[in-house]
Design a protein around this motif. Structure first.
Motif, mmCIF file in Angstrom:
data_model
loop_
_atom_site.group_PDB
_atom_site.id
_atom_site.type_symbol
_atom_site.label_atom_id
_atom_site.label_comp_id
_atom_site.label_asym_id
_atom_site.label_seq_id
_atom_site.Cartn_x
_atom_site.Cartn_y
_atom_site.Cartn_z
ATOM 1 N N ALA A 151 0.944 -1.714 -0.089
ATOM 2 C CA ALA A 151 -0.210 -0.212 -0.483
ATOM 3 C C ALA A 151 1.359 1.165 0.713
ATOM 4 C CB ALA A 151 -0.654 -0.073 1.001
ATOM 5 N N LEU A 158 -2.650 5.294 -6.548
ATOM 6 C CA LEU A 158 -3.598 5.744 -5.166
ATOM 7 C C LEU A 158 -4.880 4.448 -6.076
ATOM 8 C CD1 LEU A 158 -4.991 7.445 -3.539
ATOM 9 C CD2 LEU A 158 -6.788 8.618 -4.764
ATOM 10 N N TYR A 175 -3.057 1.409 -4.383
ATOM 11 C CA TYR A 175 -3.056 1.956 -2.606
ATOM 12 C C TYR A 175 -4.401 2.025 -2.271
ATOM 13 C CZ TYR A 175 -4.343 4.746 1.570
ATOM 14 O OH TYR A 175 -4.188 4.495 2.952
ATOM 15 N N ARG A 176 -5.754 1.537 -2.756
ATOM 16 C CA ARG A 176 -6.678 1.402 -2.149
ATOM 17 C C ARG A 176 -7.030 -0.206 -2.043
ATOM 18 N NH1 ARG A 176 -10.825 5.041 -1.626
ATOM 19 N NH2 ARG A 176 -12.690 3.772 -0.946
ATOM 20 N N GLY A 211 -7.125 -1.886 1.663
ATOM 21 C CA GLY A 211 -8.490 -2.736 1.975
ATOM 22 C C GLY A 211 -7.715 -4.062 2.167
ATOM 23 N N TRP A 263 -7.598 4.745 4.870
ATOM 24 C CA TRP A 263 -8.658 3.801 3.310
ATOM 25 C C TRP A 263 -9.520 5.156 2.641
ATOM 26 C CZ3 TRP A 263 -13.473 1.584 2.213
ATOM 27 C CH2 TRP A 263 -13.030 0.693 1.219
ATOM 28 N N GLY A 264 -10.242 5.427 4.176
ATOM 29 C CA GLY A 264 -11.331 6.183 3.888
ATOM 30 C C GLY A 264 -11.539 7.355 3.599
ATOM 31 N N LEU A 266 -8.062 9.886 3.503
ATOM 32 C CA LEU A 266 -7.262 10.257 1.476
ATOM 33 C C LEU A 266 -7.959 11.397 1.262
ATOM 34 C CD1 LEU A 266 -6.730 8.183 -0.518
ATOM 35 C CD2 LEU A 266 -8.489 7.757 -0.943
ATOM 36 N N TRP A 312 -4.886 13.305 -0.032
ATOM 37 C CA TRP A 312 -3.701 12.986 -0.666
ATOM 38 C C TRP A 312 -4.530 13.445 -1.614
ATOM 39 C CZ3 TRP A 312 -0.185 9.598 -2.569
ATOM 40 C CH2 TRP A 312 -0.157 9.919 -3.722
#
Length: 196
Positions: free
Chosen positions: A79, A88, A91-92, A96, A154-155, A158, A161
């Motif tokens: 990640a 990205l 990464y997610r 996850g 993650w949520g 983010l 970013w």
């Protein structure tokens, strides 16, 4: 007013403030788990009789959990590496997977605890069981905390970013350091409690 050294390195330490903070926090965590491990050793050495952990605890479940946590450390690194490559979507995906693997660890631990309670094994049963529940329970709480941090990154976290990608990458790296620490603690717990 902008907080300095959230991204750039301090000239006096060579680290940014986030890394200094996480290393200080991890030092306190090492002292906490170190004290518990030292207590375990003293109680075990002083006991006239000590149970074989593999005859009471589920080695296959613990081994599975070890593989799950090691896998989650790999996905955590992936990640962070994805952010370094500015991918990205990847990464997610990997973050996850890290969250899902952390949840899988807790689910397996839940079934292990349930089996112990079903067989009448509680913290009050023996010194060994008290140490088992204390060490693994504290570790599970750390896993749950790490999942919460990773889920935030993650949520909703983010969003950072978009305006400060380097700062967000640093946060993910810091969360990764904590996650690897949690993984490392389990790698000590598994042989000490289940195999020795």
């Amino acid at each position: 007013m902008e907080i300095p050294y959230t991204v750039s390195e301090r000239p006096d330490t060579g680290l940014n403030n986030v890394k200094i903070g996480i290393w200080l926090f991890l030092a306190s965590e090492i002292m906490l788990f170190g004290a518990l491990f030292a207590s375990y050793i003293l109680l075990r050495v002083g006991a006239t009789k000590w149970p074989d952990g593999s005859s009471i605890l589920s080695v296959p479940m613990a081994f599975t959990n070890t593989m799950v946590l090691i896998s989650s450390s790999v996905t955590m690194v992936m990640a962070w590496a994805s952010l370094m490559e500015k991918k990205l979507g990847r990464y997610r995906l990997f973050m996850g997977l890290t969250i899902v693997l952390g949840l899988a660890f807790l689910v397996i631990k839940f079934f292990e605890y349930r089996a112990k309670f079903h067989h009448g094994l509680h913290p009050s049963t023996s010194t060994f069981m008290a140490l088992y529940f204390t060490l693994t329970g504290l570790h599970a709480a750390h896993v749950a905390g790490g999942i919460g941090i990773n889920a935030y990154l993650w949520g909703p976290g983010l969003k950072l970013w978009e305006r400060a990608p380097q700062q967000f990458t640093n946060r993910v790296e810091t969360a990764g350091l904590f996650w690897h620490f949690v993984d490392l603690v389990w790698i000590f717990l598994f042989p000490v409690l289940y195999l020795l």
